[in-house]
Design an enzyme around this catalytic site. Structure first.
Site, mmCIF file in Angstrom:
data_model
loop_
_atom_site.group_PDB
_atom_site.id
_atom_site.type_symbol
_atom_site.label_atom_id
_atom_site.label_comp_id
_atom_site.label_asym_id
_atom_site.label_seq_id
_atom_site.Cartn_x
_atom_site.Cartn_y
_atom_site.Cartn_z
ATOM 1 N N GLU A 59 2.503 13.160 -15.669
ATOM 2 C CA GLU A 59 1.311 12.732 -16.403
ATOM 3 C C GLU A 59 0.405 13.948 -16.603
ATOM 4 O O GLU A 59 0.228 14.758 -15.685
ATOM 5 C CB GLU A 59 0.671 11.623 -15.578
ATOM 6 N N HIS A 102 0.603 6.691 -4.940
ATOM 7 C CA HIS A 102 1.543 5.601 -5.225
ATOM 8 C C HIS A 102 2.358 5.196 -3.995
ATOM 9 O O HIS A 102 3.586 5.311 -3.997
ATOM 10 C CB HIS A 102 2.524 6.036 -6.331
ATOM 11 N N ASN A 142 4.101 5.364 -13.015
ATOM 12 C CA ASN A 142 2.952 4.806 -12.291
ATOM 13 C C ASN A 142 3.235 3.324 -12.032
ATOM 14 O O ASN A 142 3.678 2.606 -12.927
ATOM 15 C CB ASN A 142 1.690 4.973 -13.130
ATOM 16 N N GLU A 145 -10.613 -10.094 1.488
ATOM 17 C CA GLU A 145 -10.590 -8.687 1.067
ATOM 18 C C GLU A 145 -11.472 -7.879 2.024
ATOM 19 O O GLU A 145 -12.617 -8.249 2.262
ATOM 20 C CB GLU A 145 -11.076 -8.571 -0.382
HETATM 21 P P1 FAE Z 1 -3.715 -2.552 -3.715
HETATM 22 O O1 FAE Z 1 -4.148 -2.475 -5.127
HETATM 23 O O2 FAE Z 1 -3.749 -1.309 -2.886
HETATM 24 O O3 FAE Z 1 -4.631 -3.656 -3.014
HETATM 25 C C1 FAE Z 1 -4.600 -3.924 -1.649
HETATM 26 C C2 FAE Z 1 -5.951 -4.530 -1.258
HETATM 27 O O4 FAE Z 1 -5.851 -5.090 0.043
HETATM 28 C C3 FAE Z 1 -7.090 -3.524 -1.215
HETATM 29 O O5 FAE Z 1 -8.200 -4.034 -1.924
HETATM 30 C C4 FAE Z 1 -7.399 -3.395 0.285
HETATM 31 O O6 FAE Z 1 -8.773 -3.127 0.560
HETATM 32 C C5 FAE Z 1 -7.000 -4.753 0.801
HETATM 33 N N1 FAE Z 1 -6.595 -4.763 2.207
HETATM 34 C C6 FAE Z 1 -5.779 -3.903 2.832
HETATM 35 N N2 FAE Z 1 -5.597 -4.236 4.128
HETATM 36 C C7 FAE Z 1 -6.327 -5.401 4.295
HETATM 37 C C8 FAE Z 1 -6.548 -6.243 5.418
HETATM 38 N N3 FAE Z 1 -5.970 -6.004 6.598
HETATM 39 N N4 FAE Z 1 -7.363 -7.321 5.262
HETATM 40 C C9 FAE Z 1 -7.944 -7.570 4.063
HETATM 41 N N5 FAE Z 1 -7.778 -6.789 2.968
HETATM 42 C C10 FAE Z 1 -6.961 -5.714 3.082
HETATM 43 O O7 FAE Z 1 -2.257 -3.167 -3.569
HETATM 44 N N6 FAE Z 1 -1.054 3.217 -10.556
HETATM 45 C C11 FAE Z 1 -0.723 3.068 -11.852
HETATM 46 O O8 FAE Z 1 0.178 2.285 -12.176
HETATM 47 N N7 FAE Z 1 -1.388 3.767 -12.826
HETATM 48 C C12 FAE Z 1 -2.372 4.659 -12.525
HETATM 49 O O9 FAE Z 1 -2.959 5.272 -13.422
HETATM 50 C C13 FAE Z 1 -2.712 4.856 -11.158
HETATM 51 N N8 FAE Z 1 -3.661 5.756 -10.793
HETATM 52 C C14 FAE Z 1 -4.071 5.812 -9.485
HETATM 53 C C15 FAE Z 1 -5.135 6.638 -9.134
HETATM 54 C C16 FAE Z 1 -5.637 6.621 -7.843
HETATM 55 C C17 FAE Z 1 -6.795 7.511 -7.470
HETATM 56 C C18 FAE Z 1 -5.060 5.757 -6.876
HETATM 57 C C19 FAE Z 1 -5.594 5.696 -5.463
HETATM 58 C C20 FAE Z 1 -3.989 4.950 -7.207
HETATM 59 C C21 FAE Z 1 -3.480 4.968 -8.502
HETATM 60 N N9 FAE Z 1 -2.433 4.145 -8.888
HETATM 61 C C22 FAE Z 1 -2.052 4.059 -10.187
HETATM 62 C C23 FAE Z 1 -1.724 3.307 -7.897
HETATM 63 C C24 FAE Z 1 -2.110 1.825 -7.997
HETATM 64 O O10 FAE Z 1 -3.505 1.674 -7.974
HETATM 65 C C25 FAE Z 1 -1.436 1.089 -6.831
HETATM 66 O O11 FAE Z 1 -0.038 1.234 -6.982
HETATM 67 C C26 FAE Z 1 -1.792 -0.391 -6.803
HETATM 68 O O12 FAE Z 1 -3.182 -0.577 -6.684
HETATM 69 C C27 FAE Z 1 -1.074 -1.081 -5.660
HETATM 70 O O13 FAE Z 1 -1.264 -2.475 -5.800
HETATM 71 P P2 FAE Z 1 -1.048 -3.453 -4.587
HETATM 72 O O14 FAE Z 1 -1.143 -4.840 -5.073
HETATM 73 O O15 FAE Z 1 0.177 -3.032 -3.859
#
Ligand code: FAE
Length: 550
Positions: A404, A489, A527, A83
């Site tokens: 939302e 998203h 979401n 990570e």
């Molecule tokens: P994600 O959770 O983005 O995790 C990827 C991880 O990989 C991160 O920890 C990065 O630091 C790490 N990473 C990236 N590149 C590298 C690399 N090269 N080497 C090592 N580590 C790396 O991926 N979604 C909802 O369903 N409900 C909500 O209420 C909602 N609210 C949100 C509010 C905000 C402010 C934000 C930013 C997003 C929100 N989302 C919400 C979106 C949701 O958090 C997002 O869709 C997921 O987190 C995506 O999940 P992944 O597993 O794709």
């Protein structure tokens, strides 16, 4: 210090939480099953007899990655998780893990000198953002030419910063977006499993109707109803029992203290307390933090080598490591996983990767807007940061929108109703590799965002008309009434069934898998994290049954 825990923790969770806790206290970057004191001999390398090889390597620790790590660990497969962010379990000098939204400090954003909050202004004044010192903070804003993307950084990925809304998509739309996925299996098995594992719950409707903290939602509900629109309760992973105790003065406030985009100190069931804690509890999973995977190459024997930079808290690269693995699971998110594969393909390291890589990227139709209410329609100085209600007009074939009802907790009455609308925007962008900067770039135009704005405008024009209200012009910069230049998203880039097979196996690289939001083709109508979690459950179950049985 452990943040307040989920009510149904298993022994495995507790073991994992203990490992996370101790690692943080010692400031370690490696968190293993034997506890951090034994980090040098943590399982992944110990069992293979080599410090540089692990049977399974998972990149990232968001939803897709966390599910995958747990299921690999349960299957007895030594697994290493890399990570790039830090582990958020060490209190700062103020005794808190995360800083507040109102007084952000270095912990807020990923190596910035000033915060870049989505709402930049109030009354046209730049009163929201603050100067900070660079640090591996928890929220990142990745800027492309006409679109920027907010992502979480740290053990738990987006779960550390998001609004916690855990929404099952409309089944017909799910099948339209992912036609090769067996919807019956998803809706009967994987969505319920994901909800259970993530600790999804719903606000008590009786408390909702009476509490000052959700007055803003009730006002927006009334205005939607005046326009003939339906609202629905939205489930969340924030512990609503905890929130009620916050309101009663019996628990330390988090959602009721303005905390969300820079992390919640309490109450939220983020992945470090659910899937990742359980993964560590299997005894087979190790997490290395502050490690950014940069390159992937294939060995003549069919195994893979990932090159990763280890950074310190100033961002300096302090070591570069080559880590070998038999199988590689990419969970670095839509941007991160796609960039790694694009770089590998276009640099010639993995030349057989699909031509579809980078395509099918979308914003989930995100657009934010705000309305100015009449003086008698107060939204309340006190607002909980966890949204619990949405305007559901997705079944309106002419203009499907799910909006939302978002909080804007400023500690004083401002008469603003804020919304994050999810629209059915068919536009797709393309991520591509730029050799000059060694980074992925995005082809996305303002005209592509306008499709989302037009759909949201139709809905909110209707609400404004029926309630004799207007839009706010002062919040998003440049007198804009719709914030169409960022998304929470990001979806797509390695779309299921195109750049991968129907279970996330990367085409042209046997033994490499995509597990995260990169699989979803740009839009899911709600979401997305529940869908990402459920899909990851489905895919890893098949991969364990078929690929590991060989
Ligand atoms: P994600 O959770 O983005 O995790 C990827 C991880 O990989 C991160 O920890 C990065 O630091 C790490 N990473 C990236 N590149 C590298 C690399 N090269 N080497 C090592 N580590 C790396 O991926 N979604 C909802 O369903 N409900 C909500 O209420 C909602 N609210 C949100 C509010 C905000 C402010 C934000 C930013 C997003 C929100 N989302 C919400 C979106 C949701 O958090 C997002 O869709 C997921 O987190 C995506 O999940 P992944 O597993 O794709």
């Amino acid at each position: 210090m452990l943040r307040n825990m989920t009510p149904n923790l298993t022994r495995r969770h507790l073991l994992g939480l203990g490992a996370l806790q101790t690692a943080a206290a010692l400031g370690l970057t490696r968190i293993g099953p034997a506890g951090p004191a034994h980090a040098a001999t943590a399982s992944a390398s110990r069992r293979t007899g080599s410090a540089d090889h692990t049977p399974a390597l998972v990149i990232g620790s968001g939803y897709g990655a966390a599910v995958t790590a747990l299921r690999l660990g349960e299957a007895g497969i030594p697994t290493l998780v890399l990570e790039m962010g830090r582990l958020w379990d060490t209190p700062g000098p103020d005794g808190k893990l995360f800083c507040t939204t109102g007084s952000p400090d270095h912990r807020s954003m990923w190596f910035r000198t000033r915060t870049e909050a989505p709402l930049a202004q109030f009354l046209w004044l730049d009163v929201v953002n603050k100067d900070i010192s660079p640090y591996p903070g928890v929220l990142d804003r990745v800027r492309f030419d006409s679109m920027s993307v907010y992502v979480g950084r740290g053990v738990g990925g987006g779960s550390l910063v998001n609004g916690g809304m855990a929404v099952v998509p409309q089944r017909a739309y799910f099948s339209e977006m992912l036609p090769n996925v067996d919807a019956a299996a998803m809706y009967d098995r994987y969505f319920p499993l994901a909800r259970r594992m993530l600790g999804v719950n719903t606000v008590d409707p009786v408390w909702f109707e009476s509490t000052e903290w959700y007055r803003f939602s009730r006002v927006s509900r009334k205005h939607a109803a005046n326009a003939g629109l339906r609202t629905v309760f939205v489930p969340n992973v924030y512990d609503f029992g905890y929130m009620q105790r916050e309101a009663a003065g019996q628990a330390v406030r988090s959602a009721l203290a303005g905390e969300v985009i820079y992390g919640n100190n309490h109450g939220k069931r983020s992945l470090d307390r659910t899937y990742l804690a359980a993964a560590l509890g299997t005894g087979n999973v190790t997490v290395e933090t502050l490690h950014r995977a940069r390159a992937v190459r294939r060995q003549p024997d069919g195994t893979y080598v990932v090159t990763a930079d280890r950074i310190d808290t100033t961002g300096k690269v302090v070591a570069t490591r080559d880590i070998g693995c038999t199988r590689l699971f990419l969970g670095a998110g839509s941007l991160g996983s796609t960039e790694l594969l694009l770089r590998a393909r276009d640099s010639g390291a993995l030349p057989d990767l699909s031509e579809h890589l980078g395509t099918g990227w979308g914003t989930n139709g995100n657009v934010m807007t705000a309305r100015a209410n009449h003086i008698w329609d107060t939204v309340g100085a006190n607002q909980a940061t966890m949204p619990v209600m949405g305007i559901d007009d997705w079944s309106n074939a002419a203009n499907p929108v799910f909006a939302e009802i978002a909080p804007l907790p400023m500690g004083f009455e401002h008469w603003i109703s804020l919304y994050l609308a999810i629209t059915r925007n068919p536009e797709r962008g393309t991520l591509y590799y730029d050799a000059a900067t060694d980074a992925a770039r995005l082809r996305w135009t303002p005209a592509q965002s306008r499709v989302s704005v037009d759909a949201a405008r139709k809905l909110f024009d209707r609400i404004n008309l029926r309630n004799a209200t207007i839009y706010r012009y002062d919040l998003f910069g440049g007198n804009k009434t719709f914030a169409d230049d960022f998304t929470y998203h990001p979806l797509g880039g390695c779309v299921l069934g195109r750049a991968t097979d129907d279970h996330g196996r990367v085409r042209g690289a046997p033994g490499v898998y995509v597990t995260d939001g990169a699989l979803v083709p740009g839009s899911i109508g709600v979401n997305p994290f529940l869908t990402i979690t459920a899909l990851a459950e489905r895919n890893i179950e098949r991969v364990l049954a078929e690929d590991y049985a060989r």
